[in-house]
Design a protein around this motif. Structure first.
Motif, mmCIF file in Angstrom:
data_model
loop_
_atom_site.group_PDB
_atom_site.id
_atom_site.type_symbol
_atom_site.label_atom_id
_atom_site.label_comp_id
_atom_site.label_asym_id
_atom_site.label_seq_id
_atom_site.Cartn_x
_atom_site.Cartn_y
_atom_site.Cartn_z
ATOM 1 N N LYS A 30 0.821 -1.214 0.000
ATOM 2 C CA LYS A 30 0.000 0.000 0.000
ATOM 3 C C LYS A 30 0.860 1.272 0.000
ATOM 4 O O LYS A 30 0.971 1.973 0.991
ATOM 5 N N ILE A 31 1.475 1.523 -1.148
ATOM 6 C CA ILE A 31 2.183 2.770 -1.416
ATOM 7 C C ILE A 31 1.572 3.311 -2.708
ATOM 8 O O ILE A 31 1.727 2.706 -3.762
ATOM 9 N N PHE A 32 0.867 4.422 -2.602
ATOM 10 C CA PHE A 32 0.076 4.916 -3.721
ATOM 11 C C PHE A 32 0.560 6.278 -4.215
ATOM 12 O O PHE A 32 1.086 7.071 -3.446
ATOM 13 N N ASP A 33 0.296 6.542 -5.507
ATOM 14 C CA ASP A 33 0.421 7.902 -6.023
ATOM 15 C C ASP A 33 -0.795 8.700 -5.553
ATOM 16 O O ASP A 33 -0.699 9.862 -5.229
ATOM 17 N N GLU A 34 -1.926 8.047 -5.562
ATOM 18 C CA GLU A 34 -3.154 8.599 -4.992
ATOM 19 C C GLU A 34 -3.915 7.414 -4.415
ATOM 20 O O GLU A 34 -4.099 6.402 -5.095
ATOM 21 N N ALA A 35 -4.314 7.525 -3.163
ATOM 22 C CA ALA A 35 -5.006 6.413 -2.519
ATOM 23 C C ALA A 35 -6.328 6.142 -3.231
ATOM 24 O O ALA A 35 -7.108 7.065 -3.459
ATOM 25 N N PRO A 36 -6.581 4.890 -3.585
ATOM 26 C CA PRO A 36 -7.855 4.555 -4.226
ATOM 27 C C PRO A 36 -9.023 4.784 -3.257
ATOM 28 O O PRO A 36 -8.855 4.666 -2.048
ATOM 29 N N ARG A 37 -10.158 5.081 -3.808
ATOM 30 C CA ARG A 37 -11.348 5.265 -2.991
ATOM 31 C C ARG A 37 -11.561 4.004 -2.142
ATOM 32 O O ARG A 37 -11.509 2.892 -2.661
ATOM 33 N N GLY A 38 -11.755 4.192 -0.861
ATOM 34 C CA GLY A 38 -12.007 3.067 0.030
ATOM 35 C C GLY A 38 -10.759 2.363 0.530
ATOM 36 O O GLY A 38 -10.864 1.334 1.200
ATOM 37 N N ALA A 39 -9.572 2.875 0.199
ATOM 38 C CA ALA A 39 -8.333 2.247 0.679
ATOM 39 C C ALA A 39 -8.305 2.298 2.205
ATOM 40 O O ALA A 39 -8.570 3.335 2.807
#
Length: 135
Positions: A30-39
């Motif tokens: 869980k390393i995101f450019d933008e956190a997905p909805r509901g992460a």
């Protein structure tokens, strides 16, 4: 066409953090450019970045100031701060290998904490400075 220094650095940071067993155990991938909805926290997310020319007479380079955030759902900041410290310890002066670029220096600069969504989430933003050279 060469790889953007910003993208090359982000890819290298992600790979480096995921190669650490302790980090991977805590956050998974869980390393995101933008956190997905509901992460579901905890997770790390790349924030703002600035890049400017850092060229010398004989080589082209870039300086980047970027933010890596750590988001947690625990009420206190201790979990977020502990996980953020692990990231700082791993990345400060890390020997990252970048695509189409060479990392000259990577340093931790500062850390800030805040609450999001009426206190539901704790967030720690870590600011770093990286200097890279185009290959």
């Amino acid at each position: 066409m060469s790889t953007s220094p910003v993208l090359a650095l982000r890819k290298a940071i992600r790979a480096y953090l995921l190669a650490d067993a302790g980090f991977a155990a805590e956050l998974g991938e869980k390393i995101f450019d933008e956190a997905p909805r509901g992460a579901e926290p905890p997770y790390a997310v790349f924030g703002e970045s600035q890049m400017r020319d850092w060229s010398a007479d004989l080589s082209r380079g870039a300086e980047q100031i970027f933010v890596l955030g750590l988001v947690s759902t625990l009420r206190g900041l201790s979990e977020a701060l502990e996980r953020a410290q692990r990231i700082v310890d791993l990345l400060d002066e890390a020997p990252l290998v970048l695509q189409d670029n060479r990392l000259i220096d990577l340093r931790f600069l500062s850390l800030e904490t805040r609450r999001e969504q009426s206190g539901r989430f704790a967030r720690v933003n870590m600011r770093f400075r990286a200097v890279t050279e185009y290959l």
